[in-house]
Design a protein around this motif. Structure first.
Motif, PDB file in Angstrom:
ATOM      1  N   GLN A  78      45.311  38.138  38.911  1.00 47.70           N
ATOM      2  CA  GLN A  78      44.760  37.572  40.139  1.00 47.70           C
ATOM      3  C   GLN A  78      43.245  37.460  40.060  1.00 47.70           C
ATOM      4  O   GLN A  78      42.652  36.448  40.464  1.00 47.70           O
ATOM      5  N   GLU A  79      42.594  38.491  39.517  1.00 46.90           N
ATOM      6  CA  GLU A  79      41.133  38.459  39.393  1.00 46.90           C
ATOM      7  C   GLU A  79      40.683  37.371  38.422  1.00 46.90           C
ATOM      8  O   GLU A  79      39.660  36.716  38.649  1.00 46.90           O
ATOM      9  N   GLU A  81      42.367  34.532  37.769  1.00 42.49           N
ATOM     10  CA  GLU A  81      42.586  33.238  38.424  1.00 42.49           C
ATOM     11  C   GLU A  81      41.435  32.907  39.365  1.00 42.49           C
ATOM     12  O   GLU A  81      40.951  31.768  39.399  1.00 42.49           O
ATOM     13  N   THR A  82      40.983  33.906  40.107  1.00 41.18           N
ATOM     14  CA  THR A  82      39.858  33.698  41.010  1.00 41.18           C
ATOM     15  C   THR A  82      38.585  33.391  40.233  1.00 41.18           C
ATOM     16  O   THR A  82      37.832  32.472  40.582  1.00 41.18           O
ATOM     17  N   GLU A  86      36.487  29.997  40.620  1.00 44.09           N
ATOM     18  CA  GLU A  86      35.271  30.081  41.431  1.00 44.09           C
ATOM     19  C   GLU A  86      34.026  30.510  40.655  1.00 44.09           C
ATOM     20  O   GLU A  86      32.907  30.323  41.146  1.00 44.09           O
ATOM     21  N   GLN A  87      34.204  31.108  39.473  1.00 37.75           N
ATOM     22  CA  GLN A  87      33.058  31.635  38.725  1.00 37.75           C
ATOM     23  C   GLN A  87      33.115  31.200  37.263  1.00 37.75           C
ATOM     24  O   GLN A  87      32.923  31.994  36.361  1.00 37.75           O
ATOM     25  N   THR A 122      33.411  40.707  38.467  1.00 32.06           N
ATOM     26  CA  THR A 122      34.313  39.589  38.217  1.00 32.06           C
ATOM     27  C   THR A 122      35.710  40.062  37.841  1.00 32.06           C
ATOM     28  O   THR A 122      36.708  39.463  38.253  1.00 32.06           O
TER      29      THR A 122
END
Length: 249
Positions: A78-79, A81-82, A86-87, A122
């Motif tokens: 999940q981290e 994918e984010t 987004e980063q 992150t």
């Protein structure tokens, strides 16, 4: 050998015994025999099992690391994918010692002998597990690294051998599309999402992503379980000095 290496080896022998790093010293001798599929590796320490693929749960020293990463896979995925959504700027082209590939992206957690603290926000779960289970326990080889490895669709890593056989490569399969795989010493396997692969990357290997979306795995370089504590200390001293002489940071 340099005076610095001689002194470092002498200190290890004084602490652990005269024969404690005999295999490291044999590695430095000419005509050190190796498996044909390890011919591209720079350093081959004798006495390390010539086994390309390893059972991830087959080494008591490494099993807690593997279990911890697999148990935390959902949060790690999940981290990532984010972060990817987004980063994206946190990722960079992966710089292998042989090449640099734009379609092979990396987010580093450990590099140049230390944790990459900037990556903690992150990838907090992976960072925490890596620190507690691999870095603090000194199971991670400090000469190398840990990073999220993202192969973009169509990417291929050409067959190659990595630098040596005294560390071993662990892959946590984070996000795995169809039509991707890895071949080590002629045997091809696929990643199973949430599970780990463990292999000796001094053997010739290659990987590819022929799927329609990125493939992400978390890679880490652990000490090979066939090595001993005094050997690890001597190897760190040796490779650190060699890199210094070669002008590498």
């Amino acid at each position: 050998m340099t005076p610095e290496i001689d002194n470092a080896f002498a200190l290890v022998k004084e602490e652990y015994g005269a024969d404690s790093i005999e295999r490291v010293e044999r590695m430095l001798q000419p005509k050190n025999e190796r498996h044909p599929l390890q011919k591209g590796a720079k350093w081959i320490m004798p006495g390390i099992s010539q086994q390309p693929w390893h059972d991830p749960y087959g080494h008591p020293e490494l099993e807690p690391i593997i279990r911890a990463f697999e148990a935390n896979h959902a949060a790690i995925k999940q981290e990532m994918e984010t972060a990817w959504a987004e980063q994206r700027g946190e990722f960079s082209d992966y710089e292998h010692y042989l090449t640099r590939q734009q379609n092979w992206q990396a987010l580093y957690l450990f590099r140049k002998g230390a944790l990459v603290e900037a990556s903690q926000p992150t990838a907090p779960t992976a960072y925490k597990v890596l620190k507690e289970y691999a870095v603090d326990t000194e199971k991670l080889c400090p000469l190398l690294e840990s990073h999220f490895s993202t192969l973009l669709p169509g990417a291929r890593i050409a067959p190659h051998c990595d630098l040596w056989n005294f560390s071993i490569n662990l892959h946590l399969a984070v996000d795995i599309p169809e039509d991707c795989g890895i071949t080590v010493a002629g045997e091809t396997r696929t990643w199973e999402e949430g599970k780990c692969l463990l292999f000796d990357y001094s053997f010739e290997h290659e990987a590819w992503n022929s799927g329609s979306r990125p493939r992400t795995a978390l890679l880490m370089d652990l000490w090979h379980p066939d090595t001993t504590v005094p050997e690890r200390k001597a190897l760190v001293a040796l490779i650190t000095e060699v890199r210094k002489l070669m002008g590498e940071s």
